[in-house]
Write an enzyme that holds these catalytic residues in place. Structure first.
Site, PDB file in Angstrom:
ATOM      1  N   CYS A  99       0.473   9.236  -7.267  1.00 14.84           N
ATOM      2  CA  CYS A  99       0.272   9.757  -5.909  1.00 14.84           C
ATOM      3  C   CYS A  99      -0.991   9.159  -5.305  1.00 14.84           C
ATOM      4  O   CYS A  99      -1.752   8.486  -5.980  1.00 14.84           O
ATOM      5  CB  CYS A  99       0.159  11.266  -5.924  1.00 14.84           C
ATOM      6  N   ARG A 120      -9.185   8.575   1.973  1.00 19.06           N
ATOM      7  CA  ARG A 120     -10.085   7.551   1.415  1.00 19.06           C
ATOM      8  C   ARG A 120     -11.097   7.095   2.469  1.00 19.06           C
ATOM      9  O   ARG A 120     -12.294   7.038   2.223  1.00 19.06           O
ATOM     10  CB  ARG A 120      -9.245   6.364   0.932  1.00 19.06           C
ATOM     11  N   ARG A 121     -10.591   6.774   3.668  1.00 14.91           N
ATOM     12  CA  ARG A 121     -11.496   6.339   4.730  1.00 14.91           C
ATOM     13  C   ARG A 121     -12.410   7.485   5.143  1.00 14.91           C
ATOM     14  O   ARG A 121     -13.604   7.293   5.356  1.00 14.91           O
ATOM     15  CB  ARG A 121     -10.694   5.840   5.942  1.00 14.91           C
ATOM     16  N   ARG A 178      -2.364  10.434  14.035  1.00 11.57           N
ATOM     17  CA  ARG A 178      -1.082  10.035  13.455  1.00 11.57           C
ATOM     18  C   ARG A 178      -0.346   9.078  14.372  1.00 11.57           C
ATOM     19  O   ARG A 178      -0.755   8.810  15.487  1.00 11.57           O
ATOM     20  CB  ARG A 178      -0.193  11.284  13.216  1.00 11.57           C
ATOM     21  N   LYS A 188       0.810  -1.216   0.000  1.00 10.96           N
ATOM     22  CA  LYS A 188       0.000   0.000   0.000  1.00 10.96           C
ATOM     23  C   LYS A 188       0.847   1.272   0.000  1.00 10.96           C
ATOM     24  O   LYS A 188       0.425   2.303  -0.520  1.00 10.96           O
ATOM     25  CB  LYS A 188      -0.867  -0.046   1.264  1.00 10.96           C
ATOM     26  N   ASP A 189       2.031   1.211   0.603  1.00  8.49           N
ATOM     27  CA  ASP A 189       2.891   2.391   0.709  1.00  8.49           C
ATOM     28  C   ASP A 189       3.831   2.553  -0.481  1.00  8.49           C
ATOM     29  O   ASP A 189       4.615   3.500  -0.526  1.00  8.49           O
ATOM     30  CB  ASP A 189       3.735   2.323   1.995  1.00  8.49           C
ATOM     31  N   ARG A 244      -1.625   4.877  17.811  1.00  9.99           N
ATOM     32  CA  ARG A 244      -3.025   5.222  17.531  1.00  9.99           C
ATOM     33  C   ARG A 244      -3.959   4.536  18.512  1.00  9.99           C
ATOM     34  O   ARG A 244      -4.912   5.144  19.006  1.00  9.99           O
ATOM     35  CB  ARG A 244      -3.399   4.799  16.111  1.00  9.99           C
TER      36      ARG A 244
HETATM   37  N1  PBG Z   1      -0.734   3.794   6.559  1.00  8.04           N
HETATM   38  C1  PBG Z   1       0.199   3.002   7.239  1.00  8.04           C
HETATM   39  C2  PBG Z   1      -0.014   1.564   6.935  1.00  8.04           C
HETATM   40  N2  PBG Z   1       0.618   0.981   5.903  1.00  8.04           N
HETATM   41  C3  PBG Z   1       0.184  -0.327   5.838  1.00  8.04           C
HETATM   42  C4  PBG Z   1      -0.718  -0.530   6.872  1.00  8.04           C
HETATM   43  C5  PBG Z   1      -1.436  -1.770   7.162  1.00  8.04           C
HETATM   44  C6  PBG Z   1      -0.897  -3.004   6.514  1.00  8.04           C
HETATM   45  C7  PBG Z   1      -1.290  -3.192   5.094  1.00  8.04           C
HETATM   46  O1  PBG Z   1      -2.135  -2.461   4.540  1.00  8.04           O
HETATM   47  O2  PBG Z   1      -0.746  -4.119   4.476  1.00  8.04           O
HETATM   48  C8  PBG Z   1      -0.844   0.657   7.588  1.00  8.04           C
HETATM   49  C9  PBG Z   1      -1.665   0.906   8.788  1.00  8.04           C
HETATM   50  C10 PBG Z   1      -3.119   1.146   8.471  1.00  8.04           C
HETATM   51  O3  PBG Z   1      -3.461   1.676   7.406  1.00  8.04           O
HETATM   52  O4  PBG Z   1      -3.971   0.835   9.324  1.00  8.04           O
END
Ligand code: PBG
Length: 349
Positions: free
Chosen positions: A247, A134-135, A152, A84-85, A158
């Site tokens: 992005c 998004r959320r 954050r 995801k990152d 969190r």
């Molecule tokens: N934003 C940070 C992040 N990057 C990946 C995850 C969760 C693990 C994943 O998506 O594989 C998270 C935490 C979250 O969004 O709760």
């Protein structure tokens, strides 16, 4: 015997990053018992700027840039990220050599221990903790009247903010996979199905990144690639790449392999369903699209499915929504942080 036998793995230092990297390390050690894969933990811009909303400091690349430098200089031979990152355009010279078998990709709701309220009953007075546009956009659409408040820090931080006696939050929205990898499954109050919330592109899969010219490690890491996950995530990343050029924006997705004959929900990689949505920050506007394709195990076909869904989204007004999102984003930016941090603007997904 030729070749090296020590392959350092670059990773961020957060508990989640380390848990993910240990998972990859174990898989590699199991497969290649004569070699070792020591962890090389590093800090990134994203980790160093915890004080301000991610929306004001940069794209998801803030979590990968420093690591790629270490890969380039050969301080390490592979990197482990949450897929995801990882930006949809990987830098030239680098490749996602493996997408590990995906866990539950869904988002989840987390309330204080012992508390429960159904998400459909959220409204005025409820404060939803999330830093993801998004959320935020989807929850505002689903539960008009809720307040969305930035939260954050890493997953542990969190949860501590939610549990604090003076906590402003009714609940947090988080990825199921992150909580599961940290053994916080018991904190999941409810898993949000795609009818409630579409998850982030690539959510729930771990990515292993290598240099394209490092043939030996590429060959080794290839064994960790999980084809069904690869196809789903390539389709999802293709939507995002077309809509936005890499992005992060409020795009939600859902993928699953469907079987032409109702009954068998197999591990088949033949027929892939992809749903996606782009929604405005206040949740009032949305473009939604869906398509099914016979990808038959082909990454190219999965990417093509993503393109199809992206063009459907565009024809349904996703471009207008995105334009407005970008305008609002720039308007709301406070010029804080170093020049370097200001160069990259974006959001957590
Ligand atoms: N934003 C940070 C992040 N990057 C990946 C995850 C969760 C693990 C994943 O998506 O594989 C998270 C935490 C979250 O969004 O709760």
């Amino acid at each position: 015997m030729t070749g090296r036998d020590v392959f350092p793995i670059g990773t961020r230092k957060s508990a989640l990053a380390i848990a993910q990297t240990v998972q990859v390390q174990s898989a590699l050690e199991h497969q290649y018992p004569t070699k070792t894969f020591p962890l090389l933990p590093m800090s990134t811009t994203g980790d160093n700027v915890q004080g301000q909303p991610l929306s004001s400091i940069g794209t998801t690349a803030v979590f990968t840039r420093e690591l790629e430098t270490a890969l380039e200089t050969q301080e390490c031979h592979l990197l482990v990220h949450s897929l995801k990152d990882v930006p949809t355009q990987v830098k030239p010279g680098f490749v996602i050599a493996a997408m590990m078998k995906r866990e539950e990709p869904n988002d989840v709701m987390v309330m204080r221990q012992g508390e429960f309220k159904a998400i459909k009953d959220f409204g005025e007075g409820d404060v939803i903790g999330t830093s993801s546009v998004r959320r935020a956009s989807q929850i505002r659409r689903l539960c008009p009247g809720v307040t969305v408040k930035d939260v954050r820090g890493n997953v542990n931080t969190r949860l501590a903010k939610l549990d604090a006696s003076d906590s402003p939050y009714t609940c947090l929205l988080l990825a199921a996979a992150g909580l599961q990898r940290l053994n916080f499954d018991h904190r999941i109050t409810a898993t949000l199905p795609p009818s409630v919330m579409l998850h982030a592109v690539g959510q729930g899969s771990i990515a292993v990144e290598c240099r394209t010219d490092d043939k030996e490690i590429l060959e080794m890491v290839k064994s960790l690639d999980h084809l069904p996950t690869r196809l789903r995530c390539e389709a999802e990343r293709s939507v995002m790449r077309i809509l936005e050029g890499g992005c992060s924006v409020p795009i939600g997705v859902w993928t699953e392999f469907v079987s032409p004959s109702e009954k068998e929900q197999t591990e088949s990689v033949a027929t892939l369903l992809l749903r996606a949505s782009v929604s405005s920050l206040d949740g009032t506007e949305i473009a939604e699209a869906q398509a099914v394709a016979d990808v038959n195990g082909s990454v190219e076909q999965a990417i093509e499915l993503g393109r199809q869904v992206a063009s459907q989204l565009l024809s349904k007004g996703a471009d207008k929504i995105l334009e407005k999102v970008l305008r609002d984003r720039h308007a709301s930016l406070v010029p804080t942080g170093t020049n370097e941090e200001q160069k990259i603007k974006g959001w957590e997904v």
